[in-house]
Design an enzyme around this catalytic site. Structure first.
Site, short mmCIF file in Angstrom:
data_model
loop_
_atom_site.label_atom_id
_atom_site.label_comp_id
_atom_site.label_asym_id
_atom_site.label_seq_id
_atom_site.Cartn_x
_atom_site.Cartn_y
_atom_site.Cartn_z
CD GLU A 43 -2.48 1.17 2.79
OE1 GLU A 43 -3.43 1.95 2.93
OE2 GLU A 43 -2.12 0.37 3.69
CE LYS A 102 -7.11 1.62 3.61
NZ LYS A 102 -5.85 2.00 4.29
CE1 TYR A 123 -7.28 1.11 13.97
CE2 TYR A 123 -9.05 1.77 12.51
CZ TYR A 123 -8.04 0.89 12.85
OH TYR A 123 -7.79 -0.20 12.06
CB CYS A 154 -4.53 -1.64 4.31
SG CYS A 154 -3.78 -1.83 5.94
CB SER A 199 -1.15 -2.07 8.99
OG SER A 199 -0.97 -3.45 9.01
CE LYS A 209 -0.92 -5.63 12.40
NZ LYS A 209 -0.72 -4.28 11.90
#
Length: 196
Positions: free
Chosen positions: A43, A110, A116, A146, A172, A178
């Site tokens: 990305e 996207k 956040y 993403c 990210s 993850k």
């Protein structure tokens, strides 16, 4: 027909559009030489993630356009899926573009813009609303970016538009665990919508 896909896990430098373009061109040449048919970049690979207020500078966006033209001119023999910002009707979008033979053959904007924690994408980008599917090696690929993978809608749209395989560009931040979390999520999305 077989399709060899290579994933380019680059670490682009934020703001270094010229250097990132050079790395994309070099990686594409190596991928092509290794026999890959398709190479997938992260990305916003062209600008680095997150470019934030650089996106507000017209000269920065001009560098993006110039770099994309350079990539289209210099990369041959392989298809690229590449993340970059795109100014278009309706505003600025965070896109996954498909480049082949000097042309942009598809662009996906996207849909889910995170706002956040460390993310502030709604400040800079407009959300996309439609799927994008392209054909390569006789297969139909859908695109997402993403945060889109965390929501069912974009994957469902891609499947309904005829995708067989979904490519999700990502950039990210890392956190422990993850990889396992992402693998479970992506497996569930694929299984729920009959995608590879």
């Amino acid at each position: 027909m077989a399709c060899r896909i290579q994933i380019a896990q680059l670490n682009p430098l934020v703001g270094d559009v010229v250097g990132n373009a050079t790395r994309i061109i070099e990686w594409s040449a190596r991928a092509c030489a290794s026999g890959a048919d398709l190479v997938v970049f992260p990305e916003l690979a062209l600008t680095g993630y997150p470019p934030e207020d650089l996106l507000l500078r017209p000269e920065f966006m001009q560098r993006v356009e110039t770099a994309l033209a350079r990539i289209r001119a210099e990369v041959a023999g392989i298809t690229l899926v590449l993340g970059y910002p795109l100014r278009a009707v309706g505003g600025l979008f965070n896109v996954a573009g498909v480049l082949r033979d000097g042309q942009v053959i598809a662009e996906y904007a996207k849909q889910h813009l995170p706002n956040y924690s460390v993310f502030d994408e709604k400040r800079y980008f407009q959300a996309g609303a439609t799927p994008r599917v392209f054909t390569h090696c006789g297969l139909r690929f859908g695109l997402s970016v993403c945060e889109d993978i965390w929501h069912d809608g974009p994957t469902r749209q891609a499947a309904e538009a005829g995708a067989q395989i979904l490519i999700n560009l990502n950039a990210s931040p890392f956190h422990a665990g993850k990889r396992t979390e992402r693998e479970a999520l992506v497996s569930r999305r694929a299984r729920d919508h009959g995608l590879m």
